[in-house]
Design an enzyme around this catalytic site. Structure first.
Site, short mmCIF file in Angstrom:
data_model
loop_
_atom_site.label_atom_id
_atom_site.label_comp_id
_atom_site.label_asym_id
_atom_site.label_seq_id
_atom_site.Cartn_x
_atom_site.Cartn_y
_atom_site.Cartn_z
N GLY A 1 0.83 -1.20 0.00
CA GLY A 1 0.00 0.00 0.00
C GLY A 1 0.85 1.24 0.00
O GLY A 1 2.07 1.16 -0.19
N TYR B 1 -6.12 -4.90 -13.74
CA TYR B 1 -4.79 -5.26 -14.22
C TYR B 1 -3.96 -6.08 -13.24
O TYR B 1 -3.30 -7.04 -13.63
CB TYR B 1 -4.01 -3.98 -14.54
CG TYR B 1 -2.55 -4.22 -14.87
CD1 TYR B 1 -2.18 -4.76 -16.10
CD2 TYR B 1 -1.55 -3.94 -13.95
CE1 TYR B 1 -0.85 -5.00 -16.40
CE2 TYR B 1 -0.21 -4.18 -14.24
CZ TYR B 1 0.13 -4.71 -15.47
OH TYR B 1 1.44 -4.96 -15.76
P1 AMP Z 1 1.28 2.63 -21.53
O1 AMP Z 1 -0.05 3.11 -22.02
O2 AMP Z 1 2.34 2.67 -22.59
O3 AMP Z 1 1.72 3.40 -20.31
O4 AMP Z 1 1.16 1.11 -21.11
C1 AMP Z 1 -0.03 0.60 -20.61
C2 AMP Z 1 0.13 -0.89 -20.38
O5 AMP Z 1 1.01 -1.12 -19.28
C3 AMP Z 1 -1.19 -1.51 -20.00
O6 AMP Z 1 -1.81 -2.08 -21.11
C4 AMP Z 1 -0.85 -2.56 -18.96
O7 AMP Z 1 -0.76 -3.83 -19.54
C5 AMP Z 1 0.47 -2.12 -18.41
N1 AMP Z 1 0.26 -1.49 -17.10
C6 AMP Z 1 -0.80 -0.79 -16.67
N2 AMP Z 1 -0.63 -0.38 -15.41
C7 AMP Z 1 0.54 -0.85 -15.00
C8 AMP Z 1 1.25 -0.78 -13.77
N3 AMP Z 1 0.77 -0.14 -12.73
N4 AMP Z 1 2.45 -1.38 -13.70
C9 AMP Z 1 2.97 -2.02 -14.78
N5 AMP Z 1 2.33 -2.14 -15.96
C10 AMP Z 1 1.13 -1.55 -16.08
#
Ligand code: AMP
Length: 481
Positions: free
Chosen positions: A108, A248
């Site tokens: 958290g 996610y």
């Molecule tokens: P972007 O729009 O290039 O920043 O990438 C978005 C993608 O990153 C999403 O489709 C997820 O699969 C992945 N993602 C989303 N949130 C997270 C997070 N908190 N940590 C790591 N990967 C993430």
């Protein structure tokens, strides 16, 4: 600093070793953090910790686990992309006090850790890391100086604003705490000869255990030798479970606050078609995060599910030589198209979220190079317009593409023929938990706790609400089985 983590607590009866169970359980939570891992155990006289940078198998080997002696223990996996990537921030965090030690594993993010930290520093306390977990540790130690455990934890909770699922070892007692809003998940299971508490129920499954229930927001559990006491320390009218766990972060095979994540994602996929119908030849996910949504979308629309992209699951950390198009090489290493499946076709591409928009753009470019006729992007998460302060590492407001562009603008940026995001109402309905019990701060810009410069949509807990009489219940293994 924003962190995403997974935590474990294990308590055995009759001195069975805890380290091996914690090690296995950490494997089940590896998706929640890949940057560091750690285990602390206590055998009644001695506390032992082993932690380090990297994945679970990088940090522990068989001999290490055998050396960690103790029938009670906690574990942690940590992920942090924004700074703070150093050994001092690895958990469990250990602090000595009076005659003993406390070890803490935290999932958290506190929103008032700066204030608390400077207050504690003024009192002469010295900090060794920049993590908010150390603030929690100092506060707890301070309260333990003049309170019994339940009161000390309650006094500590009065000061904390934000999200905290905690597994704590106070000498050889395992203490579990979930914040009054229940932002981060935490659940309880029975295992052979003991109990396990974990961020996600998959960790209970991996130990061949039996899921008992979620930890109630505001609840504290104290375990010792095959039994535990439950203390309801503070009762919130409403909770604020994080929607991004469902979108996610969590594994689809986990049950969180009564909802199987897979089912929620299937319903989201169906709702996405209802809100943004489209005619296309196939529906294809961005693996792995888009898979369950695409199955739901296919079921509801009747459009064939077919994989157009394959993910290399063994990529890990890879270096890329300068001089090439680094970003494109990075995407190609991770994802490859199955050209005959998409060539000349109109496809619906589905993913969990668009954060900065760069990933979607690169993937669509890759797909177009394979000769796809049309690409219709559908996204499970509503537009992310505001940062997360409660424990999901997302991005700053400047980086969030939907904070600055309307849907048409994002559609153009990612080079899609059409773009549809699920609505917040559609998402809430699909998750199956009332809106009043969810945190949608990143989607609405309205948060469940007061954050300087942001809007707060909730009445804040009054200190007096922490002072209702303690409700206590005792459960032992013998009674249960
Ligand atoms: P972007 O729009 O290039 O920043 O990438 C978005 C993608 O990153 C999403 O489709 C997820 O699969 C992945 N993602 C989303 N949130 C997270 C997070 N908190 N940590 C790591 N990967 C993430």
């Amino acid at each position: 600093m924003h962190e995403e983590c997974g935590i474990i607590g294990v308590s055995f009866k009759d001195e069975a070793p805890a380290a091996l169970s914690i090690y296995y359980a950490l494997y089940a939570l590896q998706h929640r953090g890949q940057e560091s891992a750690g285990i602390t155990v206590h055998d009644g006289t001695r506390v032992q910790t082993l932690k380090g940078m990297g994945l679970v198998p990088d940090v522990f080997n068989k001999a290490d686990i055998q050396k960690l002696k103790g029938y009670v223990g906690i574990g942690h996996v940590r992920y942090s992309t924004t700074g703070g990537s150093k050994i001092e921030n690895c958990q469990p965090l250990l602090v000595s006090f009076k005659s003993g030690t406390i070890a803490i594993a935290h999932n958290g993010n506190l929103v008032n850790s700066k204030e608390l930290r400077s207050e504690l520093e003024k009192e002469g306390r010295i900090f060794l890391s920049d993590s908010d977990t150390e603030v929690i540790a100092h506060l707890l130690v301070k309260e333990l100086m003049h309170n019994e455990l339940p009161d000390a934890v309650r006094e500590m909770m009065k000061r904390l604003v934000g999200s905290y699922s905690l597994a704590i070892l106070v000498d050889n007692r395992l203490v579990i705490v979930r914040d009054p809003l229940g932002v981060k998940p935490l659940c309880l299971g029975r295992i052979d000869n003991g109990f396990v508490v974990a961020s996600e129920s998959v960790a209970i499954d991996i130990l061949n255990g039996e899921f008992m229930r979620d930890i109630v927001p505001g609840e504290m559990l104290i375990f010792s030798n095959g039994s535990f006491e439950s203390h309801e320390l503070v009762k919130s009218k409403n909770y604020a479970h994080c929607v991004f766990e469902y979108i996610y972060f969590a594994r689809p095979d986990s049950v969180i606050d009564g909802q199987l994540v897979y089912d929620a994602r299937l319903r989201i996929g169906k709702a996405l078609f209802e809100e943004h119908p489209v005619k296309a030849d196939i529906i294809s996910p961005v693996p792995d995060s888009g898979i369950t949504y695409a199955i739901g979308f296919s079921k509801r629309s009747g459009i064939d599910y077919m994989e157009g992209l394959m993910k290399n699951r063994y990529i890990g950390r890879t270096f890329i030589m300068p001089g090439q198009d680094m970003r494109e090489t990075a995407v190609r290493l991770k994802l490859n198209t199955i050209k005959p499946n998409i060539e000349g076709k109109s496809i619906v591409l589905i993913d969990d979220s668009i954060v900065r928009g760069t990933t979607s753009r690169r993937i669509i470019d890759l797909i177009r190079k394979a000769g796809t006729r049309e690409v219709h992007m559908r996204v499970a998460s509503p537009p992310i317009i505001s940062p997360c302060y409660l424990g999901i590492d997302m991005a700053t407001r400047e980086e969030l593409v939907a904070a600055h562009k309307a849907v048409k603008g994002v559609e153009a940026l990612i080079n899609a023929d059409s773009l549809g995001y699920l609505s917040i109402e559609g998402l809430v309905k699909a998750i199956g938990i009332p809106m009043d019990d969810l945190c949608v701060g990143c989607l609405s810009g309205i948060y469940p706790v007061e954050i300087p410069g942001e809007k707060c949509g909730r009445r804040q807990l009054k200190l007096s609400e922490f002072d209702e009489p303690l409700k206590k219940e005792e459960i032992s293994l013998v009674q249960q089985t």
